[in-house]
Motif scaffolding. Structure first.
Motif, PDB file in Angstrom:
ATOM      1  N   LEU A 112       0.814  -1.273   0.084  1.00  0.00           N
ATOM      2  CA  LEU A 112      -0.110  -0.045   0.071  1.00  0.00           C
ATOM      3  C   LEU A 112       0.838   1.320   0.222  1.00  0.00           C
ATOM      4  O   LEU A 112       0.775   2.080  -0.894  1.00  0.00           O
ATOM      5  CB  LEU A 112      -0.895  -0.097   1.191  1.00  0.00           C
ATOM      6  N   VAL A 116       1.205   4.016  -2.987  1.00  0.00           N
ATOM      7  CA  VAL A 116       0.758   5.586  -2.860  1.00  0.00           C
ATOM      8  C   VAL A 116       1.874   6.246  -3.329  1.00  0.00           C
ATOM      9  O   VAL A 116       1.784   7.413  -4.184  1.00  0.00           O
ATOM     10  CB  VAL A 116       0.213   5.720  -1.551  1.00  0.00           C
ATOM     11  N   GLN A 121      -1.323   5.830  -6.158  1.00  0.00           N
ATOM     12  CA  GLN A 121      -2.609   5.465  -5.857  1.00  0.00           C
ATOM     13  C   GLN A 121      -3.047   6.253  -4.677  1.00  0.00           C
ATOM     14  O   GLN A 121      -2.276   6.817  -4.037  1.00  0.00           O
ATOM     15  CB  GLN A 121      -2.310   3.881  -5.387  1.00  0.00           C
ATOM     16  N   ALA A 123      -5.028   6.565  -1.324  1.00  0.00           N
ATOM     17  CA  ALA A 123      -5.226   5.936  -0.033  1.00  0.00           C
ATOM     18  C   ALA A 123      -6.134   6.746   0.778  1.00  0.00           C
ATOM     19  O   ALA A 123      -6.120   7.722   1.022  1.00  0.00           O
ATOM     20  CB  ALA A 123      -4.164   5.425   0.911  1.00  0.00           C
ATOM     21  N   ARG A 124      -7.138   5.954   1.457  1.00  0.00           N
ATOM     22  CA  ARG A 124      -8.155   6.548   2.246  1.00  0.00           C
ATOM     23  C   ARG A 124      -7.546   6.483   3.757  1.00  0.00           C
ATOM     24  O   ARG A 124      -6.479   5.927   3.930  1.00  0.00           O
ATOM     25  CB  ARG A 124      -9.455   5.515   2.625  1.00  0.00           C
ATOM     26  N   GLN A 127      -6.922   3.433   5.582  1.00  0.00           N
ATOM     27  CA  GLN A 127      -5.853   2.746   4.925  1.00  0.00           C
ATOM     28  C   GLN A 127      -4.590   3.087   5.828  1.00  0.00           C
ATOM     29  O   GLN A 127      -3.761   2.432   6.200  1.00  0.00           O
ATOM     30  CB  GLN A 127      -5.487   2.829   3.499  1.00  0.00           C
ATOM     31  N   TRP A 128      -4.347   4.491   6.068  1.00  0.00           N
ATOM     32  CA  TRP A 128      -3.213   4.918   6.808  1.00  0.00           C
ATOM     33  C   TRP A 128      -3.473   4.757   8.290  1.00  0.00           C
ATOM     34  O   TRP A 128      -2.272   4.500   8.720  1.00  0.00           O
ATOM     35  CB  TRP A 128      -3.245   6.607   6.487  1.00  0.00           C
ATOM     36  N   ALA A 290      -6.786  -1.915   6.820  1.00  0.00           N
ATOM     37  CA  ALA A 290      -6.342  -1.306   5.506  1.00  0.00           C
ATOM     38  C   ALA A 290      -6.984  -1.900   4.251  1.00  0.00           C
ATOM     39  O   ALA A 290      -7.043  -1.028   3.399  1.00  0.00           O
ATOM     40  CB  ALA A 290      -4.596  -1.253   5.392  1.00  0.00           C
TER      41      ALA A 290
END
Length: 305
Positions: A112, A116, A121, A123-124, A127-128, A290
């Motif tokens: 992930l 990013v 990409q 990421a929400r 996800q972080w 995530a």
């Protein structure tokens, strides 16, 4: 990556458990291989055996590979197999196999992060949050000490570097080789790095002089199982599972591998500390958070496009 709510056939569940046992035991096999071989020898044997044993399955697939694929497949072979094999082998000279298995679970989070920052990409926030929790679990694992305190083990960073390699590899395949199948990519890329591994083993290490070692046969058998079963056969099982079910169901193996690795490590006499349990829980929670998908509202769920 949660377990699929759909009912899967018994064969699918059995294959999933088999895959978890194979991949979960690979860290113990590395440990046993190091009884007679140096880390670089172990990695070379593992890569060479996996690459050559897959050759019969991919001979016809070479025709699918075009000129622009070759540099990318070499990169996949290096960052997806060759380099991590050496990193894992060197790391396990100072790390328990169970802890190594848990640290390996950081791979989805590394994927992930790389997606990013290198492949743009999105990421929400969720996800972080998963990444932060997973990093916290990683810190617990690399600082766990049998004395009850905290002691930084730099060899844990080798495993993190290996998961970064895996993350780079997965993003490379997703974004730059979308037109080749998984078996073609893995089989051909492994075969490309197998000859250099074999040449290194026989000409740069004293491999042929070690036959007299009393543990030679046992350690070699462990590594061959690691390469042939743990890499080649596991790949075939994984692809079979994806075809039988879906990637969501298959990816649930992520949660089973560290459990198998830790159990086998404990059975082999490795200590299991509170920090190990906390670290494993944090990493797996981070991976789950995530990768958890947002639930659609009833109105949106009923829409068809």
């Amino acid at each position: 990556m949660t377990l699929n709510s759909e009912v899967q056939p018994l064969r699918a569940w059995l294959l999933l458990l088999l895959l978890a046992l194979i991949w979960g035991s690979s860290f113990l096999l590395i440990k046993k291989g190091l009884l007679s071989f140096t880390p670089d020898q172990l990695a070379a044997i593992r890569i060479a055996s996996a690459g050559f044993v897959l050759l019969p399955f991919i001979l016809r697939r070479f025709a699918l590979v075009q000129r622009h694929h070759w540099p990318k497949l070499i990169c996949v072979g290096l960052v997806g197999s060759f380099i991590p094999a050496f990193l894992f082998a060197f790391a396990q000279t100072e790390l328990p196999s169970g802890v190594t298995g848990v640290l390996n679970t950081f791979t989805p989070l590394a994927t992930l992060i790389i997606g990013v920052f290198l492949f743009r990409q999105r990421a929400r926030l969720q996800q972080w949050l998963g990444v932060i929790i997973g990093l916290g679990g990683t810190i617990l694992l690399v600082t766990a000490s049998t004395g009850g305190g905290f002691e930084f083990n730099r060899y844990g960073l080798l495993i993190i570097l290996a998961t970064i390699c895996y993350g780079l590899n997965l993003n490379l395949i997703k974004h730059h080789i979308p037109d080749l199948g998984a078996l073609t990519i893995t089989g051909v890329s492994l075969f490309l790095v197998a000859p250099p591994a074999a040449l290194y083993l026989f000409f740069a290490t004293p491999f042929t002089e070690q036959f007299a070692d009393p543990q030679f046969a046992f350690a070699l058998t462990a590594i061959l199982i690691l390469g042939i079963i743990g890499t080649a056969a596991a790949l075939i099982i994984f692809n079979t599972l994806v075809k039988m079910t879906n990637t969501t169901f298959t990816s649930s193996v992520t949660y089973l591998i560290p459990i198998v690795a830790l159990l086998l490590g404990v059975l082999d006499g490795e200590p299991f500390l509170v920090q190990h349990g906390m670290g494993m829980g944090a990493i797996l929670s981070g991976v789950w958070i995530a990768n958890r998908r947002k639930r659609k509202s009833p109105a949106k769920a009923g829409q068809k496009f």
